[in-house]
Design a protein around this motif. Sequence first.
Motif, PDB file in Angstrom:
ATOM      1  N   GLU A  88       0.730  -1.257  -0.014  1.00 50.10           N
ATOM      2  CA  GLU A  88      -0.062   0.097   0.029  1.00 50.10           C
ATOM      3  C   GLU A  88       0.811   1.268  -0.006  1.00 50.10           C
ATOM      4  O   GLU A  88       0.741   2.197  -0.938  1.00 50.10           O
ATOM      5  N   GLY A  89       1.713   1.569   1.084  1.00 48.76           N
ATOM      6  CA  GLY A  89       2.473   2.544   1.260  1.00 48.76           C
ATOM      7  C   GLY A  89       3.688   2.806   0.119  1.00 48.76           C
ATOM      8  O   GLY A  89       4.207   3.800   0.353  1.00 48.76           O
ATOM      9  N   MET A  90       3.715   2.133  -0.697  1.00 42.48           N
ATOM     10  CA  MET A  90       4.648   2.182  -1.610  1.00 42.48           C
ATOM     11  C   MET A  90       4.544   3.286  -2.627  1.00 42.48           C
ATOM     12  O   MET A  90       3.380   3.450  -3.290  1.00 42.48           O
ATOM     13  N   LEU A  91       5.428   4.063  -2.834  1.00 43.20           N
ATOM     14  CA  LEU A  91       5.241   4.913  -3.809  1.00 43.20           C
ATOM     15  C   LEU A  91       6.525   4.949  -4.867  1.00 43.20           C
ATOM     16  O   LEU A  91       7.560   4.538  -4.657  1.00 43.20           O
ATOM     17  N   SER A  92       6.026   5.186  -5.914  1.00 44.82           N
ATOM     18  CA  SER A  92       7.119   5.015  -6.855  1.00 44.82           C
ATOM     19  C   SER A  92       7.629   6.398  -7.262  1.00 44.82           C
ATOM     20  O   SER A  92       7.065   7.252  -7.724  1.00 44.82           O
ATOM     21  N   LEU A  93       8.993   6.511  -7.067  1.00 40.38           N
ATOM     22  CA  LEU A  93       9.754   7.702  -7.349  1.00 40.38           C
ATOM     23  C   LEU A  93      10.295   7.641  -8.697  1.00 40.38           C
ATOM     24  O   LEU A  93      11.144   6.689  -8.909  1.00 40.38           O
ATOM     25  N   SER A  94      10.082   8.606  -9.398  1.00 39.27           N
ATOM     26  CA  SER A  94      10.428   8.525 -10.549  1.00 39.27           C
ATOM     27  C   SER A  94      11.345  10.021 -10.916  1.00 39.27           C
ATOM     28  O   SER A  94      10.736  10.883 -10.977  1.00 39.27           O
ATOM     29  N   TRP A  95      12.440   9.800 -11.465  1.00 40.42           N
ATOM     30  CA  TRP A  95      13.382  11.139 -11.838  1.00 40.42           C
ATOM     31  C   TRP A  95      13.082  11.354 -13.308  1.00 40.42           C
ATOM     32  O   TRP A  95      13.666  10.464 -14.079  1.00 40.42           O
ATOM     33  N   ASN A  96      12.292  12.221 -13.558  1.00 38.46           N
ATOM     34  CA  ASN A  96      11.713  12.185 -15.011  1.00 38.46           C
ATOM     35  C   ASN A  96      13.048  12.540 -15.670  1.00 38.46           C
ATOM     36  O   ASN A  96      12.981  11.848 -16.904  1.00 38.46           O
ATOM     37  N   ASN A  97      13.917  13.352 -15.646  1.00 40.30           N
ATOM     38  CA  ASN A  97      15.015  13.709 -16.335  1.00 40.30           C
ATOM     39  C   ASN A  97      16.033  12.935 -16.099  1.00 40.30           C
ATOM     40  O   ASN A  97      17.294  13.056 -16.231  1.00 40.30           O
ATOM     41  N   HIS A  98      15.901  11.753 -15.595  1.00 40.00           N
ATOM     42  CA  HIS A  98      17.176  11.002 -15.094  1.00 40.00           C
ATOM     43  C   HIS A  98      17.928  10.675 -16.289  1.00 40.00           C
ATOM     44  O   HIS A  98      19.365  10.976 -16.247  1.00 40.00           O
ATOM     45  N   ARG A  99      17.572  10.287 -17.463  1.00 40.02           N
ATOM     46  CA  ARG A  99      18.378   9.767 -18.570  1.00 40.02           C
ATOM     47  C   ARG A  99      18.993  10.958 -18.943  1.00 40.02           C
ATOM     48  O   ARG A  99      20.224  11.179 -19.322  1.00 40.02           O
ATOM     49  N   ALA A 100      18.334  12.075 -19.266  1.00 39.24           N
ATOM     50  CA  ALA A 100      18.798  13.250 -19.679  1.00 39.24           C
ATOM     51  C   ALA A 100      20.124  13.740 -18.838  1.00 39.24           C
ATOM     52  O   ALA A 100      21.138  13.995 -19.184  1.00 39.24           O
ATOM     53  N   THR A 101      19.933  13.656 -17.731  1.00 39.42           N
ATOM     54  CA  THR A 101      20.767  14.239 -16.845  1.00 39.42           C
ATOM     55  C   THR A 101      21.888  13.357 -16.676  1.00 39.42           C
ATOM     56  O   THR A 101      23.043  14.050 -16.688  1.00 39.42           O
ATOM     57  N   PHE A 102      21.750  12.192 -16.666  1.00 38.70           N
ATOM     58  CA  PHE A 102      22.796  11.200 -16.620  1.00 38.70           C
ATOM     59  C   PHE A 102      23.518  11.414 -17.691  1.00 38.70           C
ATOM     60  O   PHE A 102      25.052  11.442 -17.523  1.00 38.70           O
ATOM     61  N   CYS A 103      23.087  11.322 -18.833  1.00 41.16           N
ATOM     62  CA  CYS A 103      23.960  11.344 -20.039  1.00 41.16           C
ATOM     63  C   CYS A 103      24.797  12.797 -19.903  1.00 41.16           C
ATOM     64  O   CYS A 103      25.754  12.940 -20.465  1.00 41.16           O
ATOM     65  N   HIS A 104      23.846  13.692 -19.683  1.00 41.26           N
ATOM     66  CA  HIS A 104      24.414  15.372 -19.779  1.00 41.26           C
ATOM     67  C   HIS A 104      25.587  15.104 -18.987  1.00 41.26           C
ATOM     68  O   HIS A 104      26.930  15.610 -19.175  1.00 41.26           O
ATOM     69  N   ILE A 105      25.536  14.778 -17.708  1.00 40.90           N
ATOM     70  CA  ILE A 105      26.596  14.660 -16.720  1.00 40.90           C
ATOM     71  C   ILE A 105      27.917  13.742 -17.328  1.00 40.90           C
ATOM     72  O   ILE A 105      28.869  14.155 -17.091  1.00 40.90           O
ATOM     73  N   LEU A 106      27.280  12.565 -17.734  1.00 43.12           N
ATOM     74  CA  LEU A 106      28.704  11.780 -18.324  1.00 43.12           C
ATOM     75  C   LEU A 106      29.371  12.555 -19.606  1.00 43.12           C
ATOM     76  O   LEU A 106      30.392  12.670 -19.337  1.00 43.12           O
ATOM     77  N   SER A 107      28.504  13.277 -20.368  1.00 41.61           N
ATOM     78  CA  SER A 107      29.477  13.878 -21.411  1.00 41.61           C
ATOM     79  C   SER A 107      30.080  15.132 -20.687  1.00 41.61           C
ATOM     80  O   SER A 107      31.325  15.380 -21.119  1.00 41.61           O
ATOM     81  N   THR A 108      29.494  15.653 -19.499  1.00 43.50           N
ATOM     82  CA  THR A 108      30.598  16.596 -19.113  1.00 43.50           C
ATOM     83  C   THR A 108      31.632  16.118 -18.574  1.00 43.50           C
ATOM     84  O   THR A 108      32.934  16.623 -18.674  1.00 43.50           O
TER      85      THR A 108
END
Length: 504
Positions: free
Chosen positions: A3-23
């Motif tokens: 019941e109490g479980m919430l799904s947290l999702s980082w919307n821009n995860h991919r974009a951010t991830f990739c961006h940081i990777l590039s950086t």
Amino acid sequence: MAEGMLSLSWNNHRATFCHILSTLREKERYTDVTVACDGKFYQVHKLVLSTCSEYFEKIFENTPCKHPVIVLKDVQTDELEALLSYMYEGAVSVAQNDLARLIKAAEVLRIKGLAVPDEPPLSESCSKRVTQSRNASDDRSSPHPKRRRREESNTSLQGAQTSTSPPASPRVSSFESEGETHHSTSRTQSDSRWMDQRSSEREDQSTDHPLDDRLGDHTATSRSSPTPPQVEVMVDETLVKEEMVDHVDNSQDDIVDSGMDYGSMGSDSRLDGSGGGEEDPSSQMLPNKFEPKINPSQGQAQQLPDAVVEALAGPSGMQGWLSGCEMPTGFSGLEGYSGGDGSQDVHPPPQGQPVSQSQAHQLVERETNSQWTGGRRITREWQGLTSSKVHQCPYCPYNTTDSYNFRRHTLKHTGERPFSCPYCSYSTTRKELLKDHINIHTGERPFSCPYCQYRATQKSSLNVHIRRHTGEKPYTCTYCPYQAAQKSSLKSHMLTHKTKDHVG
DNA sequence: CAGCAGGGGGCGT
DNA sequence: CGCCCCCTGCTGG
């Protein structure tokens, strides 16, 4: 579920991830592998490479060292840069003309999504973790890009290109970036095309064309003859240099198992060119790659004090590479080499002497195709050899006990020319040579003839000149009394004999 | 013959 | 490492 479980999702995860990777790549932070290609060096991340290519993955698996150096010999820098961009950012723009080359390179390196199908995460054990995210996101591109449009190939390419690439953004002929400014390192100028959103927000994809969307028909050709990549892995720590010749066709497992399949020669590599013949790294790589380094105010051609030369020194990657780091990842690494744990060192040749019998034999085998193909495996194992350490050039038979000269020598093979002329595009491997060169811009002629007003920019030129006064003519014709002060004179003289012979 | 690029050896610091 | 010396090869006048 619960019941109490919430799904947290980082919307821009991919974009951010990739961006940081590039950086991170731009800033060369946390990099743990150096890819050397045609004289340039790219600091990148194993994680990324292995994610995007099982080929690299295997290499790393079998190269248990902190910072290996992978020398790619059958890939050109622009290709590599494009592929790196592709791996880091998931997309890269490429000129239609360059596409075939790029794909070929991708095949050589077995880049997922380009050369090999980007299997979905479930399928295999090989690609792990991160792959997944990529796959997931790369819905549009990943699957079997290459096979996809074999037929439409050109036409579709055309269409795609004209229709999609906006006028302003040329389709980046040299895989260079167009948009983002790229202030980063001198080596990686390519990438920078940061595509923030892929996957979900693909609408604007029109401008950025992931390769895979417009792969052409070169499949056939490239498939049929995938150039066996020649890769050297140089380990800075163990100072083991190994080289693998991989046959793309029979899977990377070979690479792994045979690990060092030195026997099979990948034929003429590019390296050979640099070692001997026509190639001349200068012409190819100079202008573009090294010139921009330092360019003090153009034009004012006045005395360029040594200070300038000093200032000119060292900016390039290699400089830092060779001398900057304590235990550099480069060739200099070869020297201190203590095969100690040398897990992967396969060939402990006897030692300092040029080559042992057996080794010589191998070398010969290897050199059948070309002079000193990069295909040679040279490893030296110095286990506490003290006094006269002989440094064996991995590219040619040259060896020396002088580590400085050795490094100087290897520059020739790597094509690195750390010293650039501020007045022109000339660059060279040695500071003294640059000094000499700069003299021609400044008009300085430091060497004056004791007999006349003549002054030379080079001592050796003066020496030759002085023969005029002394009458010394060291070069004697074997057929006639002719004598010359310069060898080249004799050489051309000899031609006359030959032609005579011919006639007579 | 001069100019120039480039390479190796070797010495001094 | 920084230099110097010397040699080589090529080019062009």
